[in-house]
Write an enzyme that holds these catalytic residues in place. Structure first.
Site, PDB file in Angstrom:
ATOM      1  N   PRO A 114     -73.959 -56.301 -11.835  1.00 10.73           N
ATOM      2  CA  PRO A 114     -74.951 -55.506 -11.087  1.00 10.73           C
ATOM      3  C   PRO A 114     -74.528 -55.115  -9.667  1.00 10.73           C
ATOM      4  O   PRO A 114     -75.052 -55.608  -8.674  1.00 10.73           O
ATOM      5  CB  PRO A 114     -76.175 -56.420 -11.073  1.00 10.73           C
ATOM      6  CG  PRO A 114     -75.595 -57.792 -11.106  1.00 10.73           C
ATOM      7  CD  PRO A 114     -74.361 -57.689 -11.963  1.00 10.73           C
ATOM      8  N   CYS A 115     -73.605 -54.174  -9.580  1.00 10.81           N
ATOM      9  CA  CYS A 115     -73.135 -53.716  -8.271  1.00 10.81           C
ATOM     10  C   CYS A 115     -74.239 -52.973  -7.507  1.00 10.81           C
ATOM     11  O   CYS A 115     -74.166 -52.856  -6.282  1.00 10.81           O
ATOM     12  CB  CYS A 115     -71.897 -52.842  -8.420  1.00 10.81           C
ATOM     13  SG  CYS A 115     -72.100 -51.441  -9.513  1.00 10.81           S
TER      14      CYS A 115
END
Length: 179
Positions: A137-138
């Site tokens: 989850p950047c």
């Protein structure tokens, strides 16, 4: 002996999503708006000794996890991944997977967590090289001083994902859209 890479396209609440995986795990999960699906498929062919084919059936377990995420049923996208990157990128991606749903952190904080406190820009570059968004989850990483930072799918998509995960609107108003 050739190894298979399977791919498919699925719908998400935020638009079409490209998904690909090997027997080891997911190797690509990318939102399609602004991207050419033929380029994503071509990138899969660049892997030596791989046979690339469109087939959603081997990807059903990952699709089920994604659909649970889309509906809000799951709080963590846990699935096997087949990540290709440098040792530094892999360290960053591993740290990103530890960011809890509904929370954000900064590039600098991730750099500190991996023992490279002066590498905030390199962390940002590793985030930009992430081919498995949602699973890594950047979008939960923001710039220093409350700036939203960047996101390959665009800032509106980043905001939508953060809202979906419980990072509420009033919090987003405190996070600037400026880079």
């Amino acid at each position: 002996m050739q190894r298979a890479i399977y791919y498919t396209q699925l719908n998400s609440p935020w638009g079409p999503l490209f998904l690909a995986g090997t027997e080891k795990g997911i190797c690509s999960c990318q939102f399609l708006p602004g991207k050419d699906i033929s380029n994503l498929i071509s990138q899969l062919w660049e892997k030596p000794d791989h046979l690339v084919q469109e087939n959603a059936l081997p990807l059903v377990p990952a699709i089920d996890v994604l659909e649970q995420y889309f509906s809000g049923e799951t709080k963590h996208l846990s699935h096997a991944l087949d990540l290709q990157g440098t040792p530094f990128q892999r360290m960053v991606w591993s740290a990103l997977r530890e960011i809890p749903l509904g929370k954000v952190t900064t590039y600098g904080e991730i750099a500190g967590e991996i023992g490279r406190p002066r590498a905030a820009r390199a962390v940002g570059q590793a985030c930009g090289s992430n081919n498995v968004v949602l699973f890594v989850p950047c979008h939960r990483v923001v710039a220093a001083h409350g700036k939203l930072g960047g996101f390959g799918g665009g800032l509106e998509l980043k905001k939508a994902l953060l809202r979906h995960e419980g990072f509420f609107s009033f919090q987003l108003s405190a996070v600037s859209d400026q880079k």
